[in-house]
Design an enzyme around this catalytic site. Structure first.
Site: not given
Lengths: 803, 172
Positions: A44, A66, A385
């Site tokens: 918002h 929103e 990894n």
């Protein structure tokens, strides 16, 4: 306008960081309304600000986000992983757009296509639309029911409000913000019992967020906001509530406002300047301490020393405190970096179809801003990894009897002047033999090298560029760049990496990184006449070894230290220092480690630990290999700081066997005839010099003459061939014998030069002074020629005369 | 309006005073000239524009920096700043000599680039009219010509005027 935009960007990036973490948490905790509200508010706020700043693409994206979040917030939409994927994708786009704005000042030409994601978002928000009415009724009813909720309860919740509410200054929005406050308060009530503690913590956390928004730039947004606002506003029917709230709302804003004033946003440049100035001060302090030391020696017992001592110690403690305080202002919690990892691990585990839990501890550990900025990349690679190569697929884990959900621990803690970051996984671990095999296949190491490698060294292979053990190259890792980057980055920070891995049990990567880069503790060493400062963070230990303990393997010198074999190299060879000292049979070895490598560096002497303020060598010499910078020491001289990473590289290129150097030097010293020996006679009386000369003639050595200490000193310093011994009178004009001796002894290379005092001063105190100033022998006038020649012979180790 | 008028007056005044200043200067030298600092390296006299000279100091101790060409003697400390030190004799391909009582460090700067140069002797600050400065002879090799701004004539002497930026350029 520019300023507003800068503020907007800073604010937006801060919110986005928080957002990632919240979203991941939301997925596991979809019912958490408070989280949802917070996420909604970010979308918002960004929407509001971006529409004001005319970032149309960003506005349209955030607007759709929103909508979806608003639905979810009101319980009209269930957050499923699929919905989450779309939301996360849209946040990624949002980040990309923000980055584009940061770089180019506009989102128009970024080339980022949002239509796809917007369509998906719209589909989600529309698909669930019918449920709206009933769902809306619920919170409304609840809000009425809880109307009597004690006001005091609201403070922690309400502190969130200003963040989202500041844009909504007009009457219509006051009510909408009240709705939010209501919802939150209800939620609080409901979860109060079990979540009170957590809620408080969050509220605290949000206080810091509140400092970010600028009321100035958000107020003008209101007109644009008219569209979304009515929606939440409509369900509110209890007028009494609305009427009553604004007053309390304002009070809350006030308390927050005072909080805001307690912090100041400071440009990093200013902090850097401050840090530089402190650096100068530290140098001044070091100098003061040194001068005090000299004074103490010279004026022992004087009354003013006491006073001086007090001042020096108070200045030095204040300086140290000041330095710490300024360093603290630059400190940032490492959580700033950690916050992006939960999202990353979540994405990874979905992509790799593994179940992985990332457990973060110690995110509040602080370290210097510059370090925080550098540390992100290596951590990303290590965690990737661990997820990709470390943690096994769920089926495999089941077979192995491990819990299906893999676990990656990310832990940060302080250890002395360092921060330690540990990444531990409970996955497959590394197999040193397999690593060696692979490295040989790829031609990174020879078989011979592989054989001599310890398991620990074998694990270091993963840092070699072009190495990857993963059979399949995935999106995630395995292209063989990652770990190499880790190494270079950690080296850049003067850090150390340790790997610990057990096959089948998992691996631990331990990163040890200094807290700050501006001021560092160094070990001051000398090699020949030159001083070098080695960052203490890279020094493991120092040992004194005799020449017999140094072995030669393959033409390279190595040292066996406990159970390790270290390659040895002389600092003087690395930096091509002119040899002036005669090599001694015992040497100091500084064991230096960086990332995963270790070497032994031979130096001539260890001076001690010193705090160094790092200065750049400037544009002209900045790129000098092996030198990281310079520092001005207490006496005003410049000492170079060694760049350990580059030095290790250079050490590999040095091909000098230390033993042979020592032997060669000893051979070179052999003199064939007495005339090769040079003796300097210093006396202001011509007669005395003539007598000395006459005595020495019988030895056949070359005799040089000087009429005073100053002249003698010049000859000693500038002679083409080294002087073998000096006969010096004590009482002379311009510079006396004591001063001469003291001056000569200041040079490392003359430490062992025989200085023979020849004087008529016979008292015990004179002799004492002679010893103090560095005289080797003391001959009193008058002397017999035999006595003089014997003393000289003994001192220059002349054997030829005897034969 | 009142305020505006006051401001105008002030501006007017300032214009007048500065005008006088400029007028005074132009009277002194109706011909363009440059000020240079002259110094000796080897047997030749060189010069550098005075505006590029930060300061001139007596020799102080310096620290060798490994891995640099021989003419880079090292770095020295001037009030807490670390500057490189370059031996102009070696840089110009001459034999290096021992530093004596005339030896100076000439600290030259251009923008943010600063370096110290070892010179044999300082001669004088000279004001030369532009007319007394000839361009670099074409016959000079190009690498030498790069460093030279022009050749100044003064009485019966020639002074080679060096370019500060070329001197300060890192060339290894």
């Amino acid at each position: 306008m520019q300023e507003i935009m800068e503020d907007f960007l800073i604010e937006a990036f801060e919110m986005v960081d928080q957002l990632d973490q919240d979203l991941v948490e939301l997925e596991s905790n979809p019912e958490d309304l408070e989280l949802l509200n917070r996420i909604f508010r970010v979308a918002h706020t960004i929407k509001g600000s971006s529409s004001f700043l005319n970032f149309d693409i960003l506005t349209s994206l955030t607007h759709n986000m929103e909508d979806v979040l608003n639905k979810a917030r009101r319980g009209e939409l269930k957050i499923t992983p699929d919905v989450m994927d779309v939301v996360l994708a849209s946040i990624d786009l949002m980040k990309a757009l923000l980055q584009a704005i940061k770089n180019s000042g506009t989102d128009a030409n970024s080339g980022i296509d949002i239509t796809d994601v917007v369509k998906k978002l719209q589909a989600i928000s529309q698909g669930d639309a019918p449920a709206t009415d009933s769902a809306q009724a619920q919170p409304q009813a609840e809000s009425q029911a809880q109307d009597s909720a004690p006001q005091s309860e609201s403070s922690s919740v309400a502190s969130d409000n200003p963040l989202s509410d500041e844009p909504d200054k007009d009457y219509a929005h006051m009510s909408s913000e009240e709705v939010e406050a209501e919802i939150e308060r209800l939620l609080k009530k409901r979860q109060e019992a079990d979540k009170q503690k957590r809620a408080e913590k969050k509220a605290h956390g949000e206080v810091s967020d509140i400092q970010a928004p600028k009321p100035v730039d958000s107020t003008p947004i209101t007109p644009k906001e008219a569209t979304p606002a009515p929606k939440p506003a409509t369900p509110i029917s209890p007028k009494a509530d609305v009427a009553k709230k604004p007053s309390t709302g304002k009070e809350e804003t006030k308390t927050v406002a005072t909080n805001v004033e307690q912090t100041v946003r400071v440009d990093v440049k200013r902090l850097d300047t401050l840090m530089n100035l402190i650096g100068e001060l530290v140098l001044g302090k070091n100098r003061l301490i040194r001068i005090y030391g000299d004074m103490e020696e010279r004026y022992d017992g004087e009354k003013f020393l006491e006073e001086l001592n007090q001042i020096v110690s108070s200045v030095s403690s204040v300086t140290t405190d000041l330095q710490l305080a300024v360093m603290k202002t630059r400190m940032q919690p490492v959580g700033k970096v950690f916050s992006k990892f939960p999202r990353m691990v979540r994405d990874l585990s979905r992509e790799l179809k593994k179940n992985i839990d990332l457990v973060i501890t110690g995110e509040e550990t602080e370290l210097d801003k510059s370090v925080v900025e550098e540390i992100g990349d290596p951590l990303i690679h290590i965690i990737r990894n661990s997820c990709d190569h470390g943690i096994e697929p769920p089926e495999e884990r089941k077979v192995l009897g491990k819990p299906e959900v893999g676990r990656v621990d990310l832990k940060a803690y302080n250890e002395g002047n360092h921060i330690v970051i540990e990444i531990t996984d409970d996955g497959a671990g590394m197999d040193p033999e397999a690593l060696k095999q692979k490295a040989i296949e790829k031609g990174l190491i020879s078989e011979k090298e592989a054989d001599s490698m310890s398991d620990k060294e074998a694990m270091g292979i993963i840092f070699k560029p072009g190495f990857s053990t993963s059979k399949v190259v995935t999106n995630v890792s395995g292209r063989g760049v990652g770990m190499d980057v880790v190494k270079t980055n950690v080296e850049k920070l003067n850090g150390i990496i340790e790997i610990d891995s057990e096959k089948g049990k998992g691996s631990t990567f331990k990163l040890k990184i200094p807290l700050t880069l501006a001021i560092m503790q160094t070990l001051l060493v000398t090699t020949q006449e030159e001083y070098y400062a080695i960052p203490l963070s890279s020094v493991i230990e120092t040992v004194r070894v005799s020449q017999d303990e140094i072995y030669t393997v393959d033409g390279k010198s190595v040292l066996r230290l406990r159970d390790q074999v270290l390659s040895l190299v002389r600092l003087a060879d690395i930096f091509n220092v002119n040899s002036v000292l005669e090599p001694s049979s015992e040497v100091y070895v500084v064991i230096v480690a960086l990332a995963e490598q270790k070497i032994g560096v031979i130096v001539d002497d260890l001076i001690g630990q010193e705090e160094a303020v790092i200065k750049s060598l400037g544009y002209y010499l900045k790129s000098t290999r092996g030198i990281a910078g310079a520092t001005v020491r207490g006496d005003g001289k410049i000492t170079l700081i060694v760049d350990v990473a580059a030095m290790m590289e250079m050490a590999k290129e040095v091909k000098v066997s230390i033993n042979s150097v020592i032997e060669d030097a000893q051979k070179a010293k052999i003199k064939s005839s007495p005339a090769d020996y040079i003796v300097l006679a210093i006396d202001d009386s011509n007669t005395d010099r003539a007598i000395m000369k006459k005595c020495l003639k019988t030895l056949g050595v070359t005799v040089l003459e000087a009429s005073n200490g100053l002249e003698g000193l010049e000859i000693v310093k500038n002679s083409d061939k080294p002087i073998d011994a000096v006969l010096v009178d004590i009482e002379m004009p311009r510079m006396d014998g004591y001063t001469f001796a003291a001056e000569v002894r200041k040079y490392n290379k003359f430490k062992n030069l025989p200085l023979i005092a020849v004087t008529s001063r016979t008292s015990k105190t004179d002799r004492m002074r002679g010893v103090e100033s560095g005289m080797t022998e003391y001959i009193t006038k008058p002397y017999t020629p035999e006595y003089l020649t014997n003393v000289v012979k003994r001192n220059i180790h002349l054997n030829i005369g005897d034969e | 309006m009142n305020g505006n008028k006051e401001m105008k007056d002030i501006f007017e005044q300032q214009k007048n005073t500065t005008g006088i200043g400029i007028g005074g200067e132009t009277q002194d030298d109706n011909e363009e000239s440059i000020q240079i600092i002259g110094f000796v390296v080897g047997n030749e006299e060189f010069a550098i524009p005075i505006l590029n000279v930060k300061e001139i100091v007596k020799p102080i101790e310096f620290t060798r920096v490994p891995g640099t060409p021989p003419y880079v003697l090292g770095v020295f400390n001037m009030r807490g700043n670390v500057y490189p030190l370059i031996d102009l004799r070696l840089k110009f391909g001459l034999q290096s000599t021992k530093q004596d009582k005339d030896t100076r460090y000439l600290v030259v700067y251009q923008n943010d680039d600063i370096a110290g140069f070892v010179i044999d002797k300082l001669t004088a600050a000279i004001t030369l009219p532009s007319s007394a400065i000839d361009p670099v002879p074409d016959t000079l090799a190009s690498n030498q010509a790069e460093m030279i701004d022009g050749v100044g004539k003064r009485e019966d002497q020639l002074i080679t005027i060096l370019k500060a930026d070329a001197l300060l350029k890192r060339d290894f």
